[in-house]
Design a protein around this motif. Sequence first.
Motif, PDB file in Angstrom:
ATOM      1  N   LEU A 188       0.816  -1.219   0.000  1.00  7.89           N
ATOM      2  CA  LEU A 188       0.000   0.000   0.000  1.00  7.89           C
ATOM      3  C   LEU A 188       0.846   1.264   0.000  1.00  7.89           C
ATOM      4  CD1 LEU A 188      -2.630  -1.190   2.641  1.00  7.89           C
ATOM      5  CD2 LEU A 188      -2.933  -1.087   0.160  1.00  7.89           C
ATOM      6  N   ASN A 189       2.172   1.104  -0.056  1.00  8.00           N
ATOM      7  CA  ASN A 189       3.096   2.252  -0.078  1.00  8.00           C
ATOM      8  C   ASN A 189       2.903   3.133   1.150  1.00  8.00           C
ATOM      9  OD1 ASN A 189       5.190   3.758  -1.180  1.00  8.00           O
ATOM     10  ND2 ASN A 189       3.808   5.124  -2.277  1.00  8.00           N
ATOM     11  N   LEU A 190       2.823   2.496   2.304  1.00  9.75           N
ATOM     12  CA  LEU A 190       2.656   3.212   3.562  1.00  9.75           C
ATOM     13  C   LEU A 190       3.988   3.262   4.304  1.00  9.75           C
ATOM     14  CD1 LEU A 190      -0.724   1.676   4.802  1.00  9.75           C
ATOM     15  CD2 LEU A 190      -0.371   3.947   3.830  1.00  9.75           C
ATOM     16  N   PRO A 191       4.180   4.247   5.166  1.00 12.61           N
ATOM     17  CA  PRO A 191       5.427   4.318   5.933  1.00 12.61           C
ATOM     18  C   PRO A 191       5.540   3.159   6.918  1.00 12.61           C
ATOM     19  CG  PRO A 191       3.857   5.947   6.728  1.00 12.61           C
ATOM     20  CD  PRO A 191       3.279   5.381   5.463  1.00 12.61           C
ATOM     21  N   SER A 193       5.992   3.266   9.919  1.00 11.65           N
ATOM     22  CA  SER A 193       5.335   3.572  11.192  1.00 11.65           C
ATOM     23  C   SER A 193       3.824   3.411  11.140  1.00 11.65           C
ATOM     24  CB  SER A 193       5.674   5.013  11.601  1.00 11.65           C
ATOM     25  OG  SER A 193       5.250   5.923  10.596  1.00 11.65           O
ATOM     26  N   ALA A 194       3.272   3.044   9.976  1.00 16.37           N
ATOM     27  CA  ALA A 194       1.820   2.914   9.838  1.00 16.37           C
ATOM     28  C   ALA A 194       1.280   1.846  10.781  1.00 16.37           C
ATOM     29  CB  ALA A 194       1.451   2.584   8.401  1.00 16.37           C
ATOM     30  N   THR A 195       0.212   2.180  11.500  1.00 12.59           N
ATOM     31  CA  THR A 195      -0.388   1.243  12.443  1.00 12.59           C
ATOM     32  C   THR A 195      -1.355   0.304  11.730  1.00 12.59           C
ATOM     33  OG1 THR A 195      -2.236   2.724  12.925  1.00 12.59           O
ATOM     34  CG2 THR A 195      -0.221   2.989  14.250  1.00 12.59           C
ATOM     35  N   ALA A 196      -1.821  -0.711  12.466  1.00  9.86           N
ATOM     36  CA  ALA A 196      -2.789  -1.651  11.895  1.00  9.86           C
ATOM     37  C   ALA A 196      -4.077  -0.928  11.500  1.00  9.86           C
ATOM     38  CB  ALA A 196      -3.085  -2.768  12.902  1.00  9.86           C
ATOM     39  N   GLU A 197      -4.484   0.072  12.291  1.00 10.20           N
ATOM     40  CA  GLU A 197      -5.690   0.836  11.968  1.00 10.20           C
ATOM     41  C   GLU A 197      -5.509   1.625  10.681  1.00 10.20           C
ATOM     42  OE1 GLU A 197      -4.236   0.707  14.880  1.00 10.20           O
ATOM     43  OE2 GLU A 197      -5.723  -0.377  16.076  1.00 10.20           O
ATOM     44  N   GLU A 198      -4.330   2.207  10.479  1.00 11.43           N
ATOM     45  CA  GLU A 198      -4.070   2.967   9.253  1.00 11.43           C
ATOM     46  C   GLU A 198      -4.017   2.044   8.037  1.00 11.43           C
ATOM     47  OE1 GLU A 198      -1.409   6.633  11.131  1.00 11.43           O
ATOM     48  OE2 GLU A 198      -0.434   4.766  10.522  1.00 11.43           O
ATOM     49  N   ILE A 199      -3.464   0.853   8.223  1.00  9.82           N
ATOM     50  CA  ILE A 199      -3.437  -0.120   7.127  1.00  9.82           C
ATOM     51  C   ILE A 199      -4.858  -0.542   6.756  1.00  9.82           C
ATOM     52  CG2 ILE A 199      -2.737  -2.469   6.496  1.00  9.82           C
ATOM     53  CD1 ILE A 199      -0.246  -2.051   8.221  1.00  9.82           C
ATOM     54  N   THR A 200      -5.691  -0.767   7.771  1.00 12.77           N
ATOM     55  CA  THR A 200      -7.088  -1.153   7.518  1.00 12.77           C
ATOM     56  C   THR A 200      -7.829  -0.052   6.769  1.00 12.77           C
ATOM     57  OG1 THR A 200      -7.129  -2.507   9.529  1.00 12.77           O
ATOM     58  CG2 THR A 200      -9.251  -1.852   8.609  1.00 12.77           C
ATOM     59  N   GLU A 202      -6.558   2.165   4.744  1.00 14.54           N
ATOM     60  CA  GLU A 202      -6.070   2.209   3.368  1.00 14.54           C
ATOM     61  C   GLU A 202      -6.648   1.055   2.550  1.00 14.54           C
ATOM     62  OE1 GLU A 202      -4.028   4.423   0.568  1.00 14.54           O
ATOM     63  OE2 GLU A 202      -4.375   4.823   2.711  1.00 14.54           O
ATOM     64  N   LEU A 203      -6.787  -0.115   3.163  1.00  9.95           N
ATOM     65  CA  LEU A 203      -7.398  -1.254   2.471  1.00  9.95           C
ATOM     66  C   LEU A 203      -8.856  -0.959   2.128  1.00  9.95           C
ATOM     67  CD1 LEU A 203      -5.950  -4.284   4.490  1.00  9.95           C
ATOM     68  CD2 LEU A 203      -5.501  -3.735   2.103  1.00  9.95           C
ATOM     69  N   ASP A 204      -9.565  -0.273   3.032  1.00 12.93           N
ATOM     70  CA  ASP A 204     -10.959   0.097   2.751  1.00 12.93           C
ATOM     71  C   ASP A 204     -11.041   1.027   1.542  1.00 12.93           C
ATOM     72  OD1 ASP A 204     -11.887  -1.438   4.833  1.00 12.93           O
ATOM     73  OD2 ASP A 204     -11.901   0.211   6.288  1.00 12.93           O
ATOM     74  N   LEU A 206      -8.898   1.128  -0.912  1.00 11.52           N
ATOM     75  CA  LEU A 206      -8.577   0.326  -2.087  1.00 11.52           C
ATOM     76  C   LEU A 206      -9.784  -0.499  -2.528  1.00 11.52           C
ATOM     77  CD1 LEU A 206      -6.490  -0.715  -4.094  1.00 11.52           C
ATOM     78  CD2 LEU A 206      -5.786  -2.412  -2.404  1.00 11.52           C
ATOM     79  N   LYS A 207     -10.512  -1.065  -1.577  1.00 11.18           N
ATOM     80  CA  LYS A 207     -11.697  -1.846  -1.928  1.00 11.18           C
ATOM     81  C   LYS A 207     -12.738  -0.971  -2.609  1.00 11.18           C
ATOM     82  CE  LYS A 207     -12.365  -3.581   2.220  1.00 11.18           C
ATOM     83  NZ  LYS A 207     -12.977  -4.362   3.316  1.00 11.18           N
ATOM     84  N   THR A 208     -12.882   0.263  -2.144  1.00 10.59           N
ATOM     85  CA  THR A 208     -13.844   1.192  -2.756  1.00 10.59           C
ATOM     86  C   THR A 208     -13.444   1.500  -4.197  1.00 10.59           C
ATOM     87  OG1 THR A 208     -14.338   2.183  -0.601  1.00 10.59           O
ATOM     88  CG2 THR A 208     -14.903   3.464  -2.557  1.00 10.59           C
ATOM     89  N   GLN A 209     -12.158   1.752  -4.434  1.00  8.46           N
ATOM     90  CA  GLN A 209     -11.688   2.062  -5.776  1.00  8.46           C
ATOM     91  C   GLN A 209     -11.871   0.868  -6.714  1.00  8.46           C
ATOM     92  OE1 GLN A 209      -7.712   3.630  -5.786  1.00  8.46           O
ATOM     93  NE2 GLN A 209      -8.162   5.184  -4.242  1.00  8.46           N
ATOM     94  N   ILE A 210     -11.589  -0.324  -6.213  1.00  9.14           N
ATOM     95  CA  ILE A 210     -11.758  -1.527  -7.037  1.00  9.14           C
ATOM     96  C   ILE A 210     -13.218  -1.691  -7.446  1.00  9.14           C
ATOM     97  CG2 ILE A 210     -11.685  -4.055  -6.990  1.00  9.14           C
ATOM     98  CD1 ILE A 210      -9.182  -3.848  -5.272  1.00  9.14           C
ATOM     99  N   LYS A 211     -14.143  -1.442  -6.509  1.00  8.13           N
ATOM    100  CA  LYS A 211     -15.558  -1.577  -6.830  1.00  8.13           C
ATOM    101  C   LYS A 211     -15.994  -0.542  -7.851  1.00  8.13           C
ATOM    102  CE  LYS A 211     -20.161  -1.838  -4.754  1.00  8.13           C
ATOM    103  NZ  LYS A 211     -20.952  -1.788  -3.510  1.00  8.13           N
ATOM    104  N   GLU A 212     -15.497   0.710  -7.713  1.00  9.40           N
ATOM    105  CA  GLU A 212     -15.880   1.778  -8.647  1.00  9.40           C
ATOM    106  C   GLU A 212     -15.386   1.493 -10.055  1.00  9.40           C
ATOM    107  OE1 GLU A 212     -14.279   5.273  -6.893  1.00  9.40           O
ATOM    108  OE2 GLU A 212     -15.906   5.517  -5.431  1.00  9.40           O
ATOM    109  N   LYS A 213     -14.185   0.907 -10.179  1.00  9.14           N
ATOM    110  CA  LYS A 213     -13.575   0.726 -11.494  1.00  9.14           C
ATOM    111  C   LYS A 213     -13.927  -0.597 -12.153  1.00  9.14           C
ATOM    112  CE  LYS A 213      -9.674   3.774 -10.507  1.00  9.14           C
ATOM    113  NZ  LYS A 213      -8.196   3.909 -10.427  1.00  9.14           N
TER     114      LYS A 213
END
Length: 355
Positions: A188-191, A193-200, A202-204, A206-213
Amino acid sequence: MKNNLLAASCSFDLSNLSDHFVLIPEGVFRSEIDGRPYDAPHWELTPERGHQMAAALNQRKIDMVIDYEHATLKSKTTGEPAPAAGWLKSAGFTYVEGVGLCSTDFEWLDKAKTHIEAQEYKYISPVFLYTKTGDITALINVALTNTPALDQLPEAKLAAAAQELFSQDLPQQDSTMEELLEQLRWMLNLPLSATAEEITAELDKLKTQIKEKTGVAVAANSQTLYDALNAIDQLKIAANSSNAVDPAQYVPMAVYQEAVQKAGNADAAAKSKEIDDLIVAACGDGRLTGEATIGWYKDQAKTNPDFVKAQLEALPKIAALTSQQTEQIDLRGGQAKTPPAVDDVQASIDAQFGF
């Protein structure tokens, strides 16, 4: 999550022991000795959680100790020895529906066997972690006991000891989780220091973009990233079909290049003839004279015909070279004739063009 977990022990009668060593029973229960828990409505082990716990325990690299009176946990504060009464073998944990979390591969040491046969120890006491709602989440170890001796430890020390032991027994789980988080940060190209909450979060996104496209809702209705990739392939196929080339509207590149070359040659030939005609006309009306001048214009016409054309059109005509020089009278009374003027200029022109 560990900070929200509590630790407890509960005793079960050894007389119920069989080839399936029941460690924690399925369903809702309380301590039969003192009525605990006091900080939760009850204890509860669901089949789903039980299967998860069995799978996690089977990943352990070491066997789980069965000690005396929870000495393993108490030794962290007292420093006293904590000899084993037996062992629960790794990879021997299972969950039996309707029964609970069990061990099918366990061993009693000789001293413990003697105590059990003499009924000097009558109960086993599992130590487990649970949430404030009473949901059991992990098994720490098991002890031989006649009373819930773990109550002798202050609750805070007990929880700390249990959590420390739990993290020591399952290092592979923490390591695997950290490796997974590291891979997700990279994807996800995150630093770092990204926490599990920040990763989650970002995944949300990504899922939205995949559905739109693609129109694919990832992880909904059994759809995964592979479904999204398949949808992208279908979109590519549809796009290529709509942009299909009609062979009737095109010719091979070699044919096209040959036609362009022929057209260029024809245009150059026409341009060359036009300049030659202009030079001949300019020589005839006196605008060009002398071999050197004519030759210079012919050389320039090879590389810059437009320049020559403009120059020739701008040159002034010489009247003396365009009018009749003499007239001849037919003395016999005939019509007067004008002989053609043939001089050095005309001879030069004829020579230049091969006349």
